[in-house]
Write a protein that holds these residues in place. Structure first.
Motif, short mmCIF file in Angstrom:
data_model
loop_
_atom_site.label_atom_id
_atom_site.label_comp_id
_atom_site.label_asym_id
_atom_site.label_seq_id
_atom_site.Cartn_x
_atom_site.Cartn_y
_atom_site.Cartn_z
N LEU A 162 8.23 -6.38 10.22
CA LEU A 162 7.63 -7.70 10.08
C LEU A 162 6.47 -7.91 11.05
O LEU A 162 5.48 -8.55 10.71
N TYR A 163 6.57 -7.32 12.23
CA TYR A 163 5.45 -7.38 13.18
C TYR A 163 4.22 -6.70 12.56
O TYR A 163 3.10 -7.22 12.64
N ASP A 164 4.44 -5.56 11.93
CA ASP A 164 3.33 -4.82 11.32
C ASP A 164 2.69 -5.61 10.17
O ASP A 164 1.52 -5.37 9.83
N LEU A 165 3.46 -6.56 9.60
CA LEU A 165 2.93 -7.40 8.51
C LEU A 165 2.31 -8.69 9.03
O LEU A 165 1.89 -9.54 8.24
N GLY A 166 2.27 -8.86 10.35
CA GLY A 166 1.59 -10.02 10.93
C GLY A 166 2.50 -11.06 11.55
O GLY A 166 2.02 -12.09 12.04
N PHE A 167 3.81 -10.83 11.56
CA PHE A 167 4.74 -11.79 12.16
C PHE A 167 4.69 -11.68 13.68
O PHE A 167 4.73 -10.58 14.23
#
Length: 457
Positions: A162-167
Protein backbone atom coordinates in the motif's frame (compact mmCIF):
# COMPACT_ATOMS: atom_id res chain seq x y z
CA UNK A 1 -20.23 29.97 40.63
CA UNK A 2 -19.28 27.19 38.21
CA UNK A 3 -20.95 23.82 38.50
CA UNK A 4 -18.90 20.68 39.29
CA UNK A 5 -18.15 18.40 36.36
CA UNK A 6 -20.33 15.61 37.77
CA UNK A 7 -23.48 17.79 37.77
CA UNK A 8 -22.75 18.96 34.21
CA UNK A 9 -22.44 15.34 33.10
CA UNK A 10 -25.76 14.44 34.68
CA UNK A 11 -27.34 17.49 33.06
CA UNK A 12 -26.01 17.12 29.53
CA UNK A 13 -25.60 13.35 29.17
CA UNK A 14 -28.48 12.80 26.76
CA UNK A 15 -28.84 10.86 23.51
CA UNK A 16 -27.46 12.87 20.61
CA UNK A 17 -25.94 12.63 17.11
CA UNK A 18 -22.20 12.53 16.37
CA UNK A 19 -22.76 14.85 13.39
CA UNK A 20 -20.78 13.16 10.65
CA UNK A 21 -23.54 14.76 8.56
CA UNK A 22 -26.27 17.34 8.79
CA UNK A 23 -29.09 16.49 8.55
CA UNK A 24 -28.31 13.30 10.47
CA UNK A 25 -29.42 10.06 8.81
CA UNK A 26 -32.69 9.62 10.81
CA UNK A 27 -33.86 12.98 9.43
CA UNK A 28 -33.15 12.31 5.78
CA UNK A 29 -36.22 13.00 3.64
CA UNK A 30 -36.01 9.78 1.69
CA UNK A 31 -39.40 10.31 0.04
CA UNK A 32 -37.97 13.35 -1.79
CA UNK A 33 -34.82 11.53 -2.87
CA UNK A 34 -34.15 9.53 -6.02
CA UNK A 35 -31.17 7.98 -7.73
CA UNK A 36 -31.64 10.47 -10.57
CA UNK A 37 -31.45 13.43 -8.14
CA UNK A 38 -28.31 11.95 -6.64
CA UNK A 39 -26.70 11.69 -10.06
CA UNK A 40 -27.66 15.27 -10.94
CA UNK A 41 -26.36 16.82 -7.72
CA UNK A 42 -23.18 14.73 -7.83
CA UNK A 43 -22.48 15.76 -11.43
CA UNK A 44 -23.09 19.42 -10.57
CA UNK A 45 -20.75 19.32 -7.58
CA UNK A 46 -18.10 17.32 -9.44
CA UNK A 47 -18.07 19.83 -12.30
CA UNK A 48 -17.72 22.68 -9.78
CA UNK A 49 -14.88 21.23 -7.73
CA UNK A 50 -13.00 18.35 -9.37
CA UNK A 51 -10.32 20.44 -11.05
CA UNK A 52 -9.91 22.92 -8.17
CA UNK A 53 -9.80 20.53 -5.19
CA UNK A 54 -10.32 16.93 -6.38
CA UNK A 55 -12.55 14.31 -4.77
CA UNK A 56 -12.38 11.88 -1.86
CA UNK A 57 -13.06 8.15 -2.02
CA UNK A 58 -14.19 6.02 0.90
CA UNK A 59 -14.06 2.29 0.14
CA UNK A 60 -15.85 -0.02 2.57
CA UNK A 61 -14.27 -3.46 2.90
CA UNK A 62 -16.77 -5.25 5.16
CA UNK A 63 -15.34 -8.67 5.93
CA UNK A 64 -14.04 -9.70 9.36
CA UNK A 65 -12.91 -13.11 10.57
CA UNK A 66 -14.52 -12.56 13.98
CA UNK A 67 -17.08 -10.21 15.53
CA UNK A 68 -15.83 -7.38 17.78
CA UNK A 69 -18.75 -6.66 20.10
CA UNK A 70 -17.97 -2.93 20.50
CA UNK A 71 -18.18 -2.31 16.76
CA UNK A 72 -20.99 -0.24 15.23
CA UNK A 73 -19.92 -0.68 11.59
CA UNK A 74 -21.58 -2.70 8.85
CA UNK A 75 -19.64 -5.93 8.50
CA UNK A 76 -19.88 -9.53 7.30
CA UNK A 77 -18.18 -12.10 9.54
CA UNK A 78 -16.59 -14.99 7.66
CA UNK A 79 -13.38 -16.99 7.46
CA UNK A 80 -13.98 -17.78 3.77
CA UNK A 81 -11.48 -15.69 1.85
CA UNK A 82 -12.93 -16.68 -1.51
CA UNK A 83 -15.35 -13.78 -0.91
CA UNK A 84 -12.54 -11.32 -1.65
CA UNK A 85 -12.32 -11.47 -5.44
CA UNK A 86 -16.08 -11.09 -6.21
CA UNK A 87 -16.24 -8.12 -3.85
CA UNK A 88 -13.20 -6.40 -5.39
CA UNK A 89 -14.71 -6.85 -8.85
CA UNK A 90 -18.04 -5.41 -7.66
CA UNK A 91 -16.40 -2.31 -6.14
CA UNK A 92 -14.44 -1.73 -9.33
CA UNK A 93 -17.63 -2.02 -11.37
CA UNK A 94 -19.31 0.53 -9.10
CA UNK A 95 -16.37 2.88 -9.64
CA UNK A 96 -16.64 2.34 -13.40
CA UNK A 97 -20.34 3.33 -13.30
CA UNK A 98 -19.40 6.54 -11.48
CA UNK A 99 -16.62 7.31 -13.96
CA UNK A 100 -19.07 6.88 -16.85
CA UNK A 101 -21.47 9.28 -15.14
CA UNK A 102 -18.87 11.92 -14.33
CA UNK A 103 -17.25 11.75 -17.79
CA UNK A 104 -14.21 13.87 -16.90
CA UNK A 105 -11.34 12.06 -15.22
CA UNK A 106 -11.66 12.29 -11.41
CA UNK A 107 -8.77 13.92 -9.56
CA UNK A 108 -8.38 11.89 -6.38
CA UNK A 109 -7.23 13.85 -3.35
CA UNK A 110 -8.09 11.33 -0.67
CA UNK A 111 -8.67 7.58 -0.40
CA UNK A 112 -9.60 5.81 2.80
CA UNK A 113 -10.05 2.05 3.14
CA UNK A 114 -12.39 1.29 6.02
CA UNK A 115 -14.23 -1.70 7.33
CA UNK A 116 -14.85 -4.28 8.49
CA UNK A 117 -11.22 -5.26 8.28
CA UNK A 118 -9.41 -4.00 5.16
CA UNK A 119 -6.43 -6.23 5.99
CA UNK A 120 -8.77 -9.24 5.79
CA UNK A 121 -8.02 -8.91 2.07
CA UNK A 122 -4.86 -10.31 0.56
CA UNK A 123 -2.06 -8.03 -0.61
CA UNK A 124 -2.76 -9.03 -4.21
CA UNK A 125 -6.46 -8.15 -3.98
CA UNK A 126 -5.78 -4.77 -2.38
CA UNK A 127 -3.27 -4.03 -5.12
CA UNK A 128 -5.83 -5.04 -7.77
CA UNK A 129 -8.41 -2.75 -6.19
CA UNK A 130 -6.25 0.36 -5.85
CA UNK A 131 -4.58 -0.05 -9.23
CA UNK A 132 -8.02 -0.45 -10.81
CA UNK A 133 -9.31 2.69 -9.09
CA UNK A 134 -6.29 4.79 -10.03
CA UNK A 135 -6.24 3.60 -13.66
CA UNK A 136 -9.37 5.67 -14.27
CA UNK A 137 -8.25 8.77 -12.35
CA UNK A 138 -5.54 11.33 -11.77
CA UNK A 139 -3.86 11.76 -8.39
CA UNK A 140 -3.89 15.26 -6.89
CA UNK A 141 -0.45 16.76 -6.21
CA UNK A 142 -1.34 17.02 -2.51
CA UNK A 143 -3.13 13.82 -1.54
CA UNK A 144 -3.66 11.52 1.43
CA UNK A 145 -4.27 7.80 1.09
CA UNK A 146 -5.01 5.94 4.33
CA UNK A 147 -6.30 2.61 5.57
CA UNK A 148 -7.43 0.87 8.73
CA UNK A 149 -5.21 -2.02 9.76
CA UNK A 150 -5.97 -4.77 12.27
CA UNK A 151 -2.85 -5.26 14.43
CA UNK A 152 -3.35 -9.04 14.41
CA UNK A 153 -3.42 -9.56 10.65
CA UNK A 154 -1.67 -6.56 9.06
CA UNK A 155 1.48 -7.95 7.47
CA UNK A 156 4.62 -6.12 6.48
CA UNK A 157 3.67 -7.03 2.91
CA UNK A 158 0.33 -5.21 3.32
CA UNK A 159 2.10 -2.11 4.55
CA UNK A 160 4.77 -2.16 1.84
CA UNK A 161 2.35 -2.81 -1.03
CA UNK A 162 0.00 0.00 0.00
CA UNK A 163 2.93 2.34 0.61
CA UNK A 164 4.14 1.63 -2.92
CA UNK A 165 0.66 2.63 -4.16
CA UNK A 166 0.85 6.01 -2.41
CA UNK A 167 -0.55 5.29 1.06
CA UNK A 168 1.16 7.31 3.78
CA UNK A 169 -1.24 7.00 6.74
CA UNK A 170 -2.41 3.94 8.64
CA UNK A 171 -4.68 3.67 11.68
CA UNK A 172 -4.74 0.72 14.06
CA UNK A 173 -7.64 -0.18 16.31
CA UNK A 174 -6.22 -0.63 19.80
CA UNK A 175 -9.24 0.05 22.04
CA UNK A 176 -7.76 -1.12 25.39
CA UNK A 177 -4.88 -3.34 26.54
CA UNK A 178 -6.65 -4.93 29.53
CA UNK A 179 -7.23 -8.62 28.77
CA UNK A 180 -10.60 -8.74 30.57
CA UNK A 181 -11.87 -5.81 28.48
CA UNK A 182 -10.48 -7.39 25.31
CA UNK A 183 -12.29 -10.66 26.06
CA UNK A 184 -15.58 -8.79 26.63
CA UNK A 185 -15.33 -7.02 23.28
CA UNK A 186 -13.96 -10.13 21.55
CA UNK A 187 -10.81 -8.37 20.38
CA UNK A 188 -7.73 -10.08 21.81
CA UNK A 189 -4.55 -8.35 20.65
CA UNK A 190 -1.41 -8.09 22.79
CA UNK A 191 0.65 -4.91 22.97
CA UNK A 192 3.41 -6.74 21.08
CA UNK A 193 1.19 -7.02 18.00
CA UNK A 194 0.45 -3.30 18.01
CA UNK A 195 4.12 -2.51 18.58
CA UNK A 196 5.17 -4.72 15.66
CA UNK A 197 2.84 -3.19 13.06
CA UNK A 198 3.51 0.35 14.31
CA UNK A 199 7.27 -0.12 14.00
CA UNK A 200 6.90 -1.74 10.58
CA UNK A 201 4.91 1.26 9.31
CA UNK A 202 7.49 3.66 10.67
CA UNK A 203 10.34 1.65 9.16
CA UNK A 204 8.67 1.59 5.72
CA UNK A 205 8.14 5.36 5.79
CA UNK A 206 4.51 6.04 6.72
CA UNK A 207 4.16 9.72 7.62
CA UNK A 208 1.19 9.42 9.96
CA UNK A 209 0.41 6.47 12.22
CA UNK A 210 -2.80 6.59 14.23
CA UNK A 211 -4.14 4.50 17.12
CA UNK A 212 -7.82 4.27 18.04
CA UNK A 213 -8.51 4.15 21.80
CA UNK A 214 -11.98 3.71 23.30
CA UNK A 215 -13.24 4.63 26.77
CA UNK A 216 -16.46 3.38 28.33
CA UNK A 217 -15.95 -0.26 27.29
CA UNK A 218 -17.40 -3.09 29.42
CA UNK A 219 -15.42 -3.82 32.61
CA UNK A 220 -13.08 -0.90 31.84
CA UNK A 221 -11.97 1.33 34.73
CA UNK A 222 -9.82 4.46 35.02
CA UNK A 223 -6.61 2.50 35.60
CA UNK A 224 -7.22 0.54 32.38
CA UNK A 225 -7.57 3.74 30.35
CA UNK A 226 -4.48 5.37 31.86
CA UNK A 227 -2.43 2.20 31.44
CA UNK A 228 -3.47 1.95 27.79
CA UNK A 229 -2.44 5.57 27.22
CA UNK A 230 0.92 4.98 28.93
CA UNK A 231 1.59 1.97 26.70
CA UNK A 232 0.45 3.96 23.66
CA UNK A 233 2.90 6.71 24.58
CA UNK A 234 5.76 4.21 24.36
CA UNK A 235 4.94 3.90 20.64
CA UNK A 236 4.10 7.61 20.19
CA UNK A 237 1.66 7.42 17.24
CA UNK A 238 1.33 10.69 15.34
CA UNK A 239 -2.38 11.00 16.03
CA UNK A 240 -5.03 9.36 18.20
CA UNK A 241 -8.76 8.90 18.18
CA UNK A 242 -9.86 8.73 21.83
CA UNK A 243 -13.59 8.28 21.71
CA UNK A 244 -16.56 7.08 23.66
CA UNK A 245 -17.94 3.59 23.16
CA UNK A 246 -21.46 3.93 21.73
CA UNK A 247 -23.57 1.37 23.58
CA UNK A 248 -26.60 0.92 21.32
CA UNK A 249 -27.56 -2.78 21.53
CA UNK A 250 -31.16 -1.93 20.60
CA UNK A 251 -29.77 -0.93 17.19
CA UNK A 252 -26.80 -3.26 16.75
CA UNK A 253 -28.49 -6.36 18.23
CA UNK A 254 -26.63 -9.37 19.55
CA UNK A 255 -23.25 -7.94 18.64
CA UNK A 256 -23.48 -5.64 21.66
CA UNK A 257 -25.18 -8.15 23.94
CA UNK A 258 -22.07 -10.16 24.81
CA UNK A 259 -22.10 -8.46 28.21
CA UNK A 260 -24.65 -6.88 30.52
CA UNK A 261 -25.64 -3.21 30.44
CA UNK A 262 -24.42 -2.98 34.04
CA UNK A 263 -20.89 -3.97 32.91
CA UNK A 264 -20.58 -0.72 30.93
CA UNK A 265 -19.13 2.31 32.83
CA UNK A 266 -21.69 5.03 33.39
CA UNK A 267 -21.79 8.82 33.52
CA UNK A 268 -19.21 10.11 36.01
CA UNK A 269 -16.76 7.19 35.73
CA UNK A 270 -16.94 7.32 31.95
CA UNK A 271 -16.31 11.06 31.89
CA UNK A 272 -13.47 10.69 34.41
CA UNK A 273 -11.85 8.19 32.06
CA UNK A 274 -11.96 10.83 29.33
CA UNK A 275 -10.84 13.78 31.43
CA UNK A 276 -7.93 11.97 33.10
CA UNK A 277 -6.98 10.32 29.82
CA UNK A 278 -7.01 13.69 28.09
CA UNK A 279 -4.73 15.21 30.76
CA UNK A 280 -2.26 12.41 30.21
CA UNK A 281 -2.36 12.81 26.43
CA UNK A 282 -1.76 16.56 26.70
CA UNK A 283 1.14 15.88 29.07
CA UNK A 284 2.62 13.56 26.44
CA UNK A 285 2.62 16.35 23.85
CA UNK A 286 -0.65 15.69 22.05
CA UNK A 287 -3.06 18.51 21.15
CA UNK A 288 -6.83 18.18 21.19
CA UNK A 289 -8.26 18.43 17.67
CA UNK A 290 -11.99 18.80 17.14
CA UNK A 291 -14.00 16.15 18.99
CA UNK A 292 -12.28 13.00 20.34
CA UNK A 293 -9.06 13.46 18.35
CA UNK A 294 -5.50 14.29 19.38
CA UNK A 295 -2.36 14.85 17.34
CA UNK A 296 1.31 15.72 17.68
CA UNK A 297 2.40 19.06 16.23
CA UNK A 298 4.18 17.36 13.32
CA UNK A 299 1.00 15.60 12.16
CA UNK A 300 -1.07 16.94 9.26
CA UNK A 301 -4.26 16.92 11.30
CA UNK A 302 -2.79 19.33 13.87
CA UNK A 303 -1.53 21.59 11.10
CA UNK A 304 -4.94 21.50 9.39
CA UNK A 305 -6.65 22.40 12.67
CA UNK A 306 -4.26 25.34 13.18
CA UNK A 307 -4.88 26.57 9.66
CA UNK A 308 -8.67 26.28 9.97
CA UNK A 309 -8.94 23.73 7.14
CA UNK A 310 -10.01 20.71 9.20
CA UNK A 311 -13.09 19.00 7.74
CA UNK A 312 -15.60 16.42 8.99
CA UNK A 313 -17.66 14.00 6.93
CA UNK A 314 -18.74 10.35 6.96
CA UNK A 315 -15.08 9.32 7.25
CA UNK A 316 -14.81 11.39 10.45
CA UNK A 317 -12.25 14.20 10.63
CA UNK A 318 -10.03 14.73 7.60
CA UNK A 319 -7.07 17.04 7.16
CA UNK A 320 -8.33 18.27 3.80
CA UNK A 321 -11.75 19.17 2.43
CA UNK A 322 -13.26 18.08 -0.83
CA UNK A 323 -16.74 19.02 -1.93
CA UNK A 324 -17.31 15.52 -3.34
CA UNK A 325 -16.87 12.29 -1.41
CA UNK A 326 -17.87 9.06 -3.15
CA UNK A 327 -18.45 5.98 -1.04
CA UNK A 328 -17.87 2.61 -2.68
CA UNK A 329 -18.93 -0.78 -1.30
CA UNK A 330 -21.86 -1.91 0.84
CA UNK A 331 -23.39 0.63 3.24
CA UNK A 332 -20.99 3.39 2.12
CA UNK A 333 -22.37 6.92 2.21
CA UNK A 334 -21.50 9.48 -0.46
CA UNK A 335 -21.61 13.26 -0.14
CA UNK A 336 -21.93 15.71 -3.02
CA UNK A 337 -22.32 18.64 -0.56
CA UNK A 338 -25.79 19.19 -2.02
CA UNK A 339 -26.97 15.64 -1.24
CA UNK A 340 -26.15 12.41 0.58
CA UNK A 341 -26.59 8.89 -0.80
CA UNK A 342 -26.17 5.53 0.93
CA UNK A 343 -25.45 2.21 -0.76
CA UNK A 344 -27.34 -1.02 -0.19
CA UNK A 345 -26.42 -2.53 3.19
CA UNK A 346 -26.89 -6.19 2.27
CA UNK A 347 -24.17 -7.77 0.17
CA UNK A 348 -26.67 -9.68 -1.97
CA UNK A 349 -28.66 -6.51 -2.76
CA UNK A 350 -25.45 -4.63 -3.55
CA UNK A 351 -24.37 -7.32 -6.02
CA UNK A 352 -27.84 -7.50 -7.62
CA UNK A 353 -27.95 -3.76 -8.32
CA UNK A 354 -24.51 -3.84 -9.93
CA UNK A 355 -25.45 -6.82 -12.08
CA UNK A 356 -28.22 -4.60 -13.45
CA UNK A 357 -25.63 -1.88 -14.15
CA UNK A 358 -27.14 0.39 -11.49
CA UNK A 359 -25.27 2.56 -9.02
CA UNK A 360 -26.29 0.68 -5.81
CA UNK A 361 -27.75 3.63 -3.88
CA UNK A 362 -30.93 2.84 -1.95
CA UNK A 363 -31.63 6.00 0.07
CA UNK A 364 -30.45 9.57 0.55
CA UNK A 365 -31.29 13.20 1.17
CA UNK A 366 -31.13 16.36 -0.94
CA UNK A 367 -30.15 19.39 1.17
CA UNK A 368 -32.25 22.52 0.91
CA UNK A 369 -30.95 26.05 1.52
CA UNK A 370 -31.62 25.84 5.26
CA UNK A 371 -29.87 22.46 5.53
CA UNK A 372 -26.78 23.81 3.80
CA UNK A 373 -26.57 26.79 6.16
CA UNK A 374 -27.06 24.78 9.37
CA UNK A 375 -24.56 22.25 8.07
CA UNK A 376 -21.96 25.03 7.88
CA UNK A 377 -22.67 26.08 11.49
CA UNK A 378 -22.31 22.52 12.76
CA UNK A 379 -19.15 21.93 10.73
CA UNK A 380 -17.68 25.14 12.14
CA UNK A 381 -18.42 24.05 15.72
CA UNK A 382 -17.10 20.54 15.15
CA UNK A 383 -13.93 21.61 13.35
CA UNK A 384 -13.01 25.04 14.79
CA UNK A 385 -15.05 25.24 18.04
CA UNK A 386 -16.70 28.49 16.89
CA UNK A 387 -19.33 29.75 14.47
CA UNK A 388 -20.85 33.13 13.64
CA UNK A 389 -23.88 34.57 11.88
CA UNK A 390 -22.85 38.17 11.23
CA UNK A 391 -22.98 37.30 7.51
CA UNK A 392 -26.58 37.33 6.23
CA UNK A 393 -25.96 33.99 4.51
CA UNK A 394 -25.51 32.36 7.94
CA UNK A 395 -28.65 33.83 9.53
CA UNK A 396 -31.93 31.96 9.94
CA UNK A 397 -35.29 32.78 11.58
CA UNK A 398 -34.81 30.42 14.55
CA UNK A 399 -31.50 31.98 15.63
CA UNK A 400 -33.12 33.68 18.65
CA UNK A 401 -34.54 30.34 19.79
CA UNK A 402 -31.10 28.76 19.39
CA UNK A 403 -29.50 31.54 21.45
CA UNK A 404 -32.06 31.07 24.22
CA UNK A 405 -31.14 27.39 24.41
CA UNK A 406 -27.43 28.23 24.36
CA UNK A 407 -27.80 30.81 27.16
CA UNK A 408 -27.91 28.08 29.79
CA UNK A 409 -24.70 26.59 28.37
CA UNK A 410 -23.11 30.03 28.64
CA UNK A 411 -24.15 30.23 32.29
CA UNK A 412 -22.49 26.84 32.78
CA UNK A 413 -19.29 28.31 31.23
CA UNK A 414 -19.31 25.88 28.31
CA UNK A 415 -19.51 28.59 25.64
CA UNK A 416 -19.17 32.31 25.10
CA UNK A 417 -21.77 34.22 23.06
CA UNK A 418 -20.71 37.61 21.75
CA UNK A 419 -20.50 39.65 18.55
CA UNK A 420 -22.92 37.43 16.63
CA UNK A 421 -20.85 34.35 17.38
CA UNK A 422 -20.58 31.30 19.64
CA UNK A 423 -17.22 30.01 20.84
CA UNK A 424 -16.80 26.73 22.69
CA UNK A 425 -14.63 27.18 25.79
CA UNK A 426 -12.18 24.58 27.10
CA UNK A 427 -14.74 23.41 29.65
CA UNK A 428 -17.29 22.98 26.88
CA UNK A 429 -15.26 20.82 24.50
CA UNK A 430 -16.57 17.52 25.96
CA UNK A 431 -20.09 18.82 25.27
CA UNK A 432 -19.61 19.80 21.63
CA UNK A 433 -22.35 17.38 20.51
CA UNK A 434 -24.82 19.06 22.88
CA UNK A 435 -23.87 22.49 21.57
CA UNK A 436 -24.39 21.37 17.97
CA UNK A 437 -27.80 19.97 18.95
CA UNK A 438 -28.92 23.53 19.77
CA UNK A 439 -28.48 24.38 16.06
CA UNK A 440 -30.12 21.16 14.80
CA UNK A 441 -33.44 22.42 13.45
CA UNK A 442 -34.60 18.96 12.36
CA UNK A 443 -34.08 17.67 15.89
CA UNK A 444 -35.93 20.68 17.34
CA UNK A 445 -38.95 20.19 15.12
CA UNK A 446 -39.28 16.45 15.59
CA UNK A 447 -37.88 14.63 18.59
CA UNK A 448 -37.15 10.95 17.90
CA UNK A 449 -39.97 8.64 18.97
CA UNK A 450 -37.48 5.95 19.92
CA UNK A 451 -33.92 6.14 21.18
CA UNK A 452 -31.74 6.16 18.07
CA UNK A 453 -28.59 7.97 19.24
CA UNK A 454 -25.86 7.06 21.70
CA UNK A 455 -25.35 9.15 24.84
CA UNK A 456 -23.35 12.35 24.32
CA UNK A 457 -21.03 11.76 27.30
Amino acid sequence: MSKPASSLIQKYNVPGPRYTSYPTVPYWQEELFSLQLWKETLKRSFDESNQSEGISLYIHLPFCESLCTFCGCHKRVTKRHEVEQPYIQAVMKEWDLYCQLLQDKPVIKEIHLGGGTPTFFSVQHLQQLIQGILSKAEIAAQHEFSFEGHPNNTSKEHLQALYDLGFRRVSYGVQDYNEKVQKAIHRIQPYENVQRVTEWAREIGYESISHDLVFGLPFQNLDDVLNTIDQTNRLMPDRLAFYSYAHVPWIKGNGQRGFKDGDVPKDELKRQCYEEGKKKLLAHGYHEIGMDHFALEKDGMYQSFQQGTLHRNFMGYTASKTQVMIGLGISSISDSWYSFAQNEKKLEDYYARLENNEIPVYRGHVLNTEDLMIRKHILNLMCTFTTSWWDAEMQFPEIDEVLMQLEEMQQDELIKIENWSVTILEKGKPFVRNICMAFDLHLKRKKPENRIFSMTI
